[in-house]
Design an enzyme around this catalytic site. Structure first.
Site, short mmCIF file in Angstrom:
data_model
loop_
_atom_site.label_atom_id
_atom_site.label_comp_id
_atom_site.label_asym_id
_atom_site.label_seq_id
_atom_site.Cartn_x
_atom_site.Cartn_y
_atom_site.Cartn_z
N ASP A 91 -10.87 1.50 -3.74
CA ASP A 91 -11.21 0.18 -3.19
C ASP A 91 -12.64 -0.18 -3.56
O ASP A 91 -13.53 0.67 -3.48
CB ASP A 91 -11.14 0.21 -1.65
CG ASP A 91 -9.71 0.12 -1.12
OD1 ASP A 91 -8.75 0.10 -1.92
OD2 ASP A 91 -9.57 0.07 0.11
N ASP A 98 0.82 -1.19 0.00
CA ASP A 98 0.00 0.00 0.00
C ASP A 98 0.87 1.26 0.00
O ASP A 98 2.09 1.18 0.21
CB ASP A 98 -0.90 -0.03 1.25
CG ASP A 98 -2.35 0.28 0.89
OD1 ASP A 98 -2.56 1.04 -0.07
OD2 ASP A 98 -3.25 -0.23 1.59
#
Ligand code: NAG
Ligand code: NAG
Ligand code: NAG
Ligand code: NAG
Ligand code: NAG
Length: 423
Positions: free
Chosen positions: A231, A169
């Site tokens: 997401d 990430d």
């Protein structure tokens, strides 16, 4: 003659050398770790489990060892593995809040009492693969320890545990550091000698956090796959958003997509009870057409029999996992008010000129539509014609020439998916 042929030999070698050199130059531009030659398929914890660490409050939604073992068991016992589902990936929230005295990451002692090597061994023993997560900042997005200034020790730790896939990430770092950190971590992974699929969120943070344009030429040099949009959420609207995004960005994304380097539109939301049958067909069909990674994120016990049938439909998986790895091109159809036909060439090929093609007519309008189309419009040119497989029913429905017009009725919010094999 002999003189001549030695000269020819030399010439031939020269040509070989030049070809080799040109080939290597071409190759240098992409990450060469031999991984993800087809888009990864599997399961990842985040979409459904997120940071579910309060296991005593909710036993059914708990990111722990038992969960990961149960996913491995269901892949192994319920036909998923044979269909190609392979990677089992733990996302954020797996570690202790502190590194140990050797500066190593430590799995949460309560939830992962036997550690990650144990899990990896269990998963490997079933012929499956194991993935884990980190962030290039000091902390992860959920503020567990991150890999900043620990790139080598973390890469080494993951390699020792038997990790096959690393999701990385990009929360909490500057744009400049995104452009450095992902490259450095990639080098650190390479130095371990253990090939791992390297999944980067680099372009997502460049575009949506730092409002800049990702350089996919650069990103595909270092990453096997990359997230570049929000997401996924457990809602049909989120799926629509992802479809629209990939449709509108086709020209930008498609050239960088292929074996070993994939755009990643994020996980499936099967098994979460939010999709109708036809929505689930659209969701899976578009991912397959894109040659996208197919990662589930749910309680495997909650996958309905219908969803399971779709997930294990080998005609869909063949499109999704085609070795050519071409991202389907979306074309606006005048007949579809809110819909597109996605067209994807793939194997098998007849000779070297005539690939098979899959057409996915995606109708996002609530009303059904009649679509008429001619194969030659989409560059299909096999004069012997094509035989047409309806991917969802598994039936060969007809043969067509490349110049005839044929009609398809697409129900509202649904997809018709045809694979055409050259005759
Ligand atoms: C990590 O923390 C150190 C020390 O506080 C700081 O200097 C550095 O900028 C941080 N790095 C990132 C990428 O946030
Ligand atoms: C490391 O990089 C080299 C050069 O690209 C490549 O040949 C090799 O397979 C890589 N090794 C690993 C473990 O990723
Ligand atoms: C993008 O990256 C490539 C390869 O790393 C580089 O050659 C090119 O100049 C970069 N493009 C831009 C706009 O920065
Ligand atoms: C058919 O189309 C393919 C792909 O566009 C092309 O490579 C091939 O040369 C074409 N063949 C003929 C006979 O037009
Ligand atoms: C399509 O053509 C092939 C080869 O001629 C034939 O075997 C097949 O039965 C045909 N299929 C249909 C559905 O007409």
């Amino acid at each position: 003659m002999i003189k001549g042929s030695s000269c020819n030999m030399f010439y031939f070698r020269c040509v070989l050398f030049i070809l080799f050199f040109a080939f290597s130059l071409d190759k240098v531009d992409l990450l060469e770790n031999g991984m993800a030659l087809t888009p990864p398929m599997g399961w990842m914890s985040w979409g459904y489990y997120m940071c579910s660490t309060k296991c005593e409050e909710d036993e059914d939604k708990c990111l722990d060892e038992k969960l990961i073992l149960s996913v491995a068991d269901s892949f192994y016992n319920e036909g998923y593995q044979e269909a190609g589902y392979e990677y089992i990936i733990i996302d954020d929230c797996w570690s202790e809040r502190q590194r140990d005295e050797n500066d190593r990451l430590v799995p949460d002692k309560r939830r992962f009492p036997r550690g990650m090597k144990f899990l990896a061994d269990y998963i490997h023993a079933k012929g499956l693969k194991f993935g884990i997560y980190t962030n290039i900042a000091n902390v992860t997005c959920m503020r567990y320890p991150g890999s900043y200034s620990h790139l080598d020790i973390d890469a080494q730790t993951f390699a020792e545990w038997g990790v096959d896939y690393l999701k990385v990430d990009g929360c909490f770092v500057t744009e400049d550091y995104l452009n450095v950190g992902y490259i450095e971590l990639g080098h650190a992974l390479n130095r371990t000698g253990r090939p791992m699929v390297y999944s980067c969120s680099w372009p997502y943070y460049i575009e949506y956090i730092h409002n800049n344009k990702p350089n996919y030429t650069e990103i595909s040099k270092y990453c096997n796959m990359w997230r570049n949009y929000h997401d996924v959420q457990t809602s049909w609207d989120a799926i629509l958003g992802i479809i629209q995004h990939y449709r509108s960005r086709y020209k930008e994304l498609a050239p960088h997509h292929g074996p070993g380097h994939w755009n990643d539109p994020d996980m499936l939301i099967f098994g979460t009870g939010v999709l109708t049958h036809s929505q689930s067909r659209v969701h899976l069909a578009v991912l397959a057409m894109l040659s996208a990674p197919i990662l589930l994120s749910c309680d495997m016990k909650k996958i309905t029999p219908y969803e399971k049938k779709l997930l294990q439909n080998l005609d869909i998986i063949a499109v999704a996992q085609d070795p050519m790895g071409i991202m389907a091109q979306p074309y606006k159809l005048p007949d579809l008010w809110n819909g597109f036909v996605w067209v994807k060439p793939h194997l098998p090929k007849k000779g070297d000129q005539f690939p098979s093609y899959t057409f996915a007519f995606v109708n996002l309008d609530i009303d059904e539509s009649e679509v008429s189309f001619t194969l030659s419009t989409y560059h299909l040119n096999n004069t012997d014609g094509y035989t047409v497989l309806d991917v969802f029913t598994g039936q060969f429905i007809r043969n067509v020439t490349y110049y005839e017009t044929f009609e398809v009725t697409v129900p509202g919010v649904d997809v018709i998916m045809y694979t055409l094999y050259p005759l």
